[in-house]
Design a protein around this motif. Structure first.
Motif, mmCIF file in Angstrom:
data_model
loop_
_atom_site.group_PDB
_atom_site.id
_atom_site.type_symbol
_atom_site.label_atom_id
_atom_site.label_comp_id
_atom_site.label_asym_id
_atom_site.label_seq_id
_atom_site.Cartn_x
_atom_site.Cartn_y
_atom_site.Cartn_z
ATOM 1 N N THR A 226 54.492 45.960 32.508
ATOM 2 C CA THR A 226 53.836 45.383 31.331
ATOM 3 C C THR A 226 53.360 43.963 31.630
ATOM 4 O O THR A 226 52.225 43.584 31.306
ATOM 5 C CB THR A 226 54.835 45.396 30.156
ATOM 6 N N LEU A 227 54.210 43.171 32.276
ATOM 7 C CA LEU A 227 53.833 41.796 32.614
ATOM 8 C C LEU A 227 52.620 41.772 33.545
ATOM 9 O O LEU A 227 51.649 41.046 33.317
ATOM 10 C CB LEU A 227 55.011 41.080 33.269
ATOM 11 N N ALA A 228 52.663 42.581 34.599
ATOM 12 C CA ALA A 228 51.566 42.580 35.581
ATOM 13 C C ALA A 228 50.258 43.056 34.958
ATOM 14 O O ALA A 228 49.188 42.493 35.211
ATOM 15 C CB ALA A 228 51.950 43.457 36.783
ATOM 16 N N ALA A 229 50.336 44.071 34.095
ATOM 17 C CA ALA A 229 49.121 44.574 33.434
ATOM 18 C C ALA A 229 48.553 43.512 32.493
ATOM 19 O O ALA A 229 47.327 43.347 32.378
ATOM 20 C CB ALA A 229 49.430 45.859 32.673
ATOM 21 N N ALA A 230 49.430 42.774 31.835
ATOM 22 C CA ALA A 230 48.961 41.702 30.939
ATOM 23 C C ALA A 230 48.300 40.587 31.743
ATOM 24 O O ALA A 230 47.238 40.075 31.361
ATOM 25 C CB ALA A 230 50.134 41.163 30.121
ATOM 26 N N ILE A 231 48.868 40.224 32.891
ATOM 27 C CA ILE A 231 48.264 39.189 33.728
ATOM 28 C C ILE A 231 46.852 39.627 34.152
ATOM 29 O O ILE A 231 45.884 38.875 34.037
ATOM 30 C CB ILE A 231 49.126 38.911 34.971
ATOM 31 N N ALA A 232 46.731 40.881 34.604
ATOM 32 C CA ALA A 232 45.420 41.381 35.036
ATOM 33 C C ALA A 232 44.419 41.352 33.885
ATOM 34 O O ALA A 232 43.245 41.001 34.071
ATOM 35 C CB ALA A 232 45.565 42.809 35.586
ATOM 36 N N THR A 233 44.879 41.672 32.686
ATOM 37 C CA THR A 233 43.982 41.687 31.531
ATOM 38 C C THR A 233 43.459 40.282 31.224
ATOM 39 O O THR A 233 42.246 40.081 31.019
ATOM 40 C CB THR A 233 44.713 42.267 30.302
ATOM 41 N N TYR A 234 44.349 39.312 31.250
ATOM 42 C CA TYR A 234 43.915 37.928 30.987
ATOM 43 C C TYR A 234 43.011 37.418 32.114
ATOM 44 O O TYR A 234 42.031 36.711 31.877
ATOM 45 C CB TYR A 234 45.127 37.014 30.798
ATOM 46 N N LEU A 235 43.305 37.792 33.357
ATOM 47 C CA LEU A 235 42.406 37.378 34.466
ATOM 48 C C LEU A 235 41.017 37.984 34.270
ATOM 49 O O LEU A 235 39.991 37.322 34.462
ATOM 50 C CB LEU A 235 42.998 37.806 35.810
ATOM 51 N N ALA A 236 40.996 39.254 33.843
ATOM 52 C CA ALA A 236 39.698 39.904 33.573
ATOM 53 C C ALA A 236 38.958 39.181 32.448
ATOM 54 O O ALA A 236 37.724 39.135 32.409
ATOM 55 C CB ALA A 236 39.905 41.369 33.202
ATOM 56 N N GLY A 237 39.736 38.585 31.549
ATOM 57 C CA GLY A 237 39.133 37.858 30.421
ATOM 58 C C GLY A 237 38.723 36.447 30.779
ATOM 59 O O GLY A 237 38.307 35.674 29.918
ATOM 60 N N GLY A 238 38.881 36.085 32.064
ATOM 61 C CA GLY A 238 38.387 34.783 32.510
ATOM 62 C C GLY A 238 39.423 33.676 32.556
ATOM 63 O O GLY A 238 39.100 32.514 32.842
ATOM 64 N N TYR A 239 40.698 34.013 32.311
ATOM 65 C CA TYR A 239 41.747 32.985 32.337
ATOM 66 C C TYR A 239 42.029 32.565 33.775
ATOM 67 O O TYR A 239 41.909 33.389 34.703
ATOM 68 C CB TYR A 239 43.059 33.521 31.737
ATOM 69 N N GLU A 240 42.421 31.314 33.958
ATOM 70 C CA GLU A 240 42.934 30.873 35.273
ATOM 71 C C GLU A 240 44.341 31.453 35.437
ATOM 72 O O GLU A 240 45.001 31.803 34.438
ATOM 73 C CB GLU A 240 42.986 29.344 35.328
ATOM 74 N N VAL A 241 44.835 31.535 36.660
ATOM 75 C CA VAL A 241 46.124 32.197 36.904
ATOM 76 C C VAL A 241 47.279 31.610 36.089
ATOM 77 O O VAL A 241 47.987 32.365 35.395
ATOM 78 C CB VAL A 241 46.452 32.224 38.416
ATOM 79 N N PRO A 242 47.517 30.291 36.082
ATOM 80 C CA PRO A 242 48.674 29.789 35.307
ATOM 81 C C PRO A 242 48.585 30.137 33.821
ATOM 82 O O PRO A 242 49.578 30.512 33.204
ATOM 83 C CB PRO A 242 48.625 28.279 35.541
ATOM 84 N N GLN A 243 47.378 30.066 33.283
ATOM 85 C CA GLN A 243 47.212 30.383 31.853
ATOM 86 C C GLN A 243 47.398 31.882 31.607
ATOM 87 O O GLN A 243 47.989 32.301 30.618
ATOM 88 C CB GLN A 243 45.836 29.929 31.344
ATOM 89 N N ALA A 244 46.886 32.706 32.516
ATOM 90 C CA ALA A 244 47.033 34.167 32.381
ATOM 91 C C ALA A 244 48.501 34.556 32.431
ATOM 92 O O ALA A 244 48.968 35.383 31.634
ATOM 93 C CB ALA A 244 46.256 34.869 33.499
ATOM 94 N N VAL A 245 49.247 33.956 33.356
ATOM 95 C CA VAL A 245 50.662 34.309 33.498
ATOM 96 C C VAL A 245 51.477 33.809 32.307
ATOM 97 O O VAL A 245 52.367 34.510 31.810
ATOM 98 C CB VAL A 245 51.224 33.776 34.837
#
Ligand SMILES: Nc1ncnc2c1ncn2[C@@H]1O[C@H](COP(=O)(O)OP(=O)(O)OP(=O)(O)O)[C@@H](O)[C@H]1O
Ligand SMILES: Cc1ncc(CO)c(N)n1
Length: 279
Positions: A226-245
């Motif tokens: 769930t965590l990894a899928a959420a990170i990928a979703t936020y990255l796809a939405g244009g978030y930088e890595v620290p913000q996505a995580v």
């Protein structure tokens, strides 16, 4: 409870939603694997797509059987999605064998999209989901494709030899993992004792400690997926890595707090927890 943001959906003006691909195994119990990933992507506002690598007969008590798919089936699913629909971020989960690790790594090497590698080794019940002989392919082929790699403590020990028993050990483990090529390492501290669940995100220069209350809820099946899928979703939405995580951590923490019993063993997190009262 911190409410994580959702990826804005198009206002039905004909533009496509954010598209995220999971390359992982199927969990018949619905709590982990592609099932967890697709539920997460939908909950956060993305269109989720899947390349299934293996099928597991699985429930709240463990994994009763696992069958990997032929490499050709994995390649064909990937091509079908990438060539027509397009992929804005990828999350990899259970890859089962060295052949499938190498197959997926080769597919990802040519993809201009962020990749979250959840190096799934064993299920929460301790059932093996990755052949031991595949570890080398994970280190040398898969980790170099990763924007973020998200091992739990057992997985980072398997991959680096570093046993994590403290936050200092998380630093050492992260350094060792970065040596295998991921841009960022997220060393998940879910299996550590203590009142908080503490993860370390670092690229070797920046260091972010992500802390959340530990919910003494035994229904934590699928937290890592769930965590990894959420990170990928936020990255796809244009978030930088620290913000996505950070946003993904808030999402999985809420999903754990809302986890529920299913079957006689460890139940799943609640991927739909954001629906209550936040629409
Ligand atoms: N009881 C808990 N309360 C709050 N957060 C937790 C709890 N357990 C795990 N976490 C958090 O959930 C996320 C996933 O970490 P965890 O170590 O559970 O992954 P995992 O073992 O790979 O999960 P799985 O194999 O079930 O997919 C991390 O951010 C971790 O800190
Ligand atoms: C299919 C699948 N992928 C990943 C995990 C990790 O928990 C699991 N239990 N099952």
């Amino acid at each position: 409870m911190v409410l994580p943001p959702r990826i804005p959906r198009p206002s039905h003006d004909g533009s496509a939603p954010v598209r995220v691909l999971t390359v992982a195994g199927s969990d018949s119990g619905g709590g982990a694997g592609i099932q967890a990933d697709l539920k997460t992507m939908l909950a956060l506002g993305a269109h989720g797509m899947s390349v299934i690598t293996a099928v597991t007969a699985q429930n709240s008590l463990g994994v009763q059987g696992a069958w990997e798919l032929p490499a050709e089936a994995v390649r064909a699913q990937f091509r079908s999605v990438a060539d027509d629909i397009g992929v804005q971020a990828v999350k990899t989960g259970m890859l089962a064998t060295a052949e499938l690790v190498e197959t997926v790594a080769a597919l990802l090497a040519d993809l201009p999209a962020p990749v979250v590698v959840d190096p799934v080794g064993v299920s929460k019940h301790g059932d093996p989901l990755l052949a031991t002989e595949a570890l080398d392919a994970v280190r040398t082929k898969l980790l170099p494709t990763a924007t973020v790699a998200t091992p739990n403590l057992d997985e980072v020990a398997q991959l680096t030899g570093v046993r994590v028993e403290s936050e200092n050990d998380q630093r050492r483990a992260a350094g060792a993992l970065l040596g295998h090529g991921p841009r960022w390492a997220l060393i998940k501290g879910g299996h550590l004792p203590g009142g908080e669940a503490v993860d370390l995100l670092t690229d070797g220069t920046e260091e972010h400690w992500l802390r959340a209350p530990r919910h003494d809820n035994r229904h934590t099946h699928g937290t890592g997926c769930t965590l990894a899928a959420a990170i990928a979703t936020y990255l796809a939405g244009g978030y930088e890595v620290p913000q996505a995580v950070t946003a993904a951590k808030d999402y999985v923490t809420g999903a754990i707090a809302a986890g529920f019993p299913l079957g006689a063993g460890i139940g799943p997190v609640d991927h739909g927890w954001l629906r209550e009262g936040t629409d």
